[in-house]
Design a protein around this motif. Structure first.
Motif, PDB file in Angstrom:
ATOM      1  N   ASP A   1       0.889  -1.158   0.000  1.00 34.53           N
ATOM      2  CA  ASP A   1       0.000   0.000   0.000  1.00 34.53           C
ATOM      3  C   ASP A   1       0.933   1.214   0.000  1.00 34.53           C
ATOM      4  N   TRP A   2       1.220   1.699  -1.202  1.00 35.50           N
ATOM      5  CA  TRP A   2       2.236   2.744  -1.379  1.00 35.50           C
ATOM      6  C   TRP A   2       1.903   3.992  -0.574  1.00 35.50           C
ATOM      7  N   ASP A   3       0.642   4.419  -0.618  1.00 36.07           N
ATOM      8  CA  ASP A   3       0.259   5.643   0.083  1.00 36.07           C
ATOM      9  C   ASP A   3       0.478   5.508   1.595  1.00 36.07           C
ATOM     10  N   GLU A   4       0.075   4.374   2.150  1.00 37.79           N
ATOM     11  CA  GLU A   4       0.284   4.139   3.583  1.00 37.79           C
ATOM     12  C   GLU A   4       1.774   4.047   3.917  1.00 37.79           C
ATOM     13  N   ALA A   5       2.520   3.379   3.050  1.00 39.28           N
ATOM     14  CA  ALA A   5       3.965   3.254   3.282  1.00 39.28           C
ATOM     15  C   ALA A   5       4.632   4.628   3.223  1.00 39.28           C
ATOM     16  N   MET A   6       4.190   5.448   2.303  1.00 40.04           N
ATOM     17  CA  MET A   6       4.732   6.814   2.221  1.00 40.04           C
ATOM     18  C   MET A   6       4.425   7.581   3.511  1.00 40.04           C
ATOM     19  N   GLN A   7       3.227   7.418   4.024  1.00 39.18           N
ATOM     20  CA  GLN A   7       2.875   8.071   5.287  1.00 39.18           C
ATOM     21  C   GLN A   7       3.795   7.611   6.414  1.00 39.18           C
ATOM     22  N   GLN A   8       4.075   6.317   6.457  1.00 41.70           N
ATOM     23  CA  GLN A   8       4.972   5.765   7.481  1.00 41.70           C
ATOM     24  C   GLN A   8       6.352   6.397   7.397  1.00 41.70           C
ATOM     25  N   CYS A   9       6.734   6.823   6.200  1.00 39.08           N
ATOM     26  CA  CYS A   9       8.074   7.388   5.967  1.00 39.08           C
ATOM     27  C   CYS A   9       8.058   8.910   5.891  1.00 39.08           C
ATOM     28  N   GLY A  10       6.990   9.523   6.368  1.00 37.10           N
ATOM     29  CA  GLY A  10       6.926  10.981   6.355  1.00 37.10           C
ATOM     30  C   GLY A  10       6.931  11.557   4.955  1.00 37.10           C
ATOM     31  N   ASP A  11       6.327  10.833   4.018  1.00 34.66           N
ATOM     32  CA  ASP A  11       6.247  11.243   2.602  1.00 34.66           C
ATOM     33  C   ASP A  11       7.625  11.452   1.967  1.00 34.66           C
ATOM     34  N   ASP A  12       8.605  10.715   2.445  1.00 29.47           N
ATOM     35  CA  ASP A  12       9.966  10.771   1.902  1.00 29.47           C
ATOM     36  C   ASP A  12      10.161   9.539   1.012  1.00 29.47           C
ATOM     37  N   GLU A  13       9.941   9.722  -0.295  1.00 25.71           N
ATOM     38  CA  GLU A  13       9.991   8.588  -1.220  1.00 25.71           C
ATOM     39  C   GLU A  13      11.377   7.956  -1.288  1.00 25.71           C
ATOM     40  N   GLU A  14      12.409   8.748  -1.245  1.00 20.74           N
ATOM     41  CA  GLU A  14      13.764   8.193  -1.296  1.00 20.74           C
ATOM     42  C   GLU A  14      14.013   7.274  -0.095  1.00 20.74           C
ATOM     43  N   PHE A  15      13.564   7.704   1.071  1.00 15.83           N
ATOM     44  CA  PHE A  15      13.707   6.892   2.282  1.00 15.83           C
ATOM     45  C   PHE A  15      12.894   5.601   2.168  1.00 15.83           C
ATOM     46  N   LEU A  16      11.667   5.715   1.660  1.00 15.08           N
ATOM     47  CA  LEU A  16      10.829   4.525   1.472  1.00 15.08           C
ATOM     48  C   LEU A  16      11.505   3.543   0.524  1.00 15.08           C
TER      49      LEU A  16
END
Length: 130
Positions: A10-25
């Motif tokens: 769930d990309w959107d939820e995973a992004m939320q978990q990472c503070g919307d930091d795609e590189e970190f995700l």
């Protein structure tokens, strides 16, 4: 995102978990791939050469996958790892577990399902350039 992709993560939820930091995700997803591969190798070796409480070892390795996948919203990996962990836990607590063909079959089936989930995870990561 396709249904198959949303089963993998769930990309959107995973992004939320990472503070919307795609590189970190992306870095965490790559780390999850490495950790999953390490744990799958441990499970495979344990199945191939079952010594020293093999079901406990399988249970521990699948627990690691389940936890990491859960943190990154990777539902398919989490579900399959949890099912293998549960089957291995039941087998470990069954005194006849190592010699019971039904118990062994259940653990093997759940391992095969987890292998499919790992393959889907790898394919997904490749599809998004990770």
């Amino acid at each position: 995102m396709s249904d198959v992709a949303s089963d993998v993560i769930d990309w959107d939820e995973a992004m939320q978990q990472c503070g919307d930091d795609e590189e970190f995700l992306r870095e965490l997803l790559d780390d999850l791939r490495s950790e999953t591969d390490t744990q799958m190798s441990k499970i495979q070796e344990t199945i191939r050469n079952p010594v020293d409480s093999p079901f406990v070892q399988i249970m521990r390795a699948s627990h690691v996958i389940k936890g990491a996948a859960s943190n990154l919203m990777c539902a398919q990996l989490r579900k399959c790892a949890m099912q293998l962990e549960t089957a291995a836990s039941s087998a470990a607590s069954d005194a006849s577990g190592e010699s019971n063909p039904e118990v062994l079959k259940e653990v093997q089936e759940k391992y095969e399902e987890l292998k499919v989930a790992v393959k889907s995870y790898h394919e997904y990561l490749e599809s998004v350039g990770i």
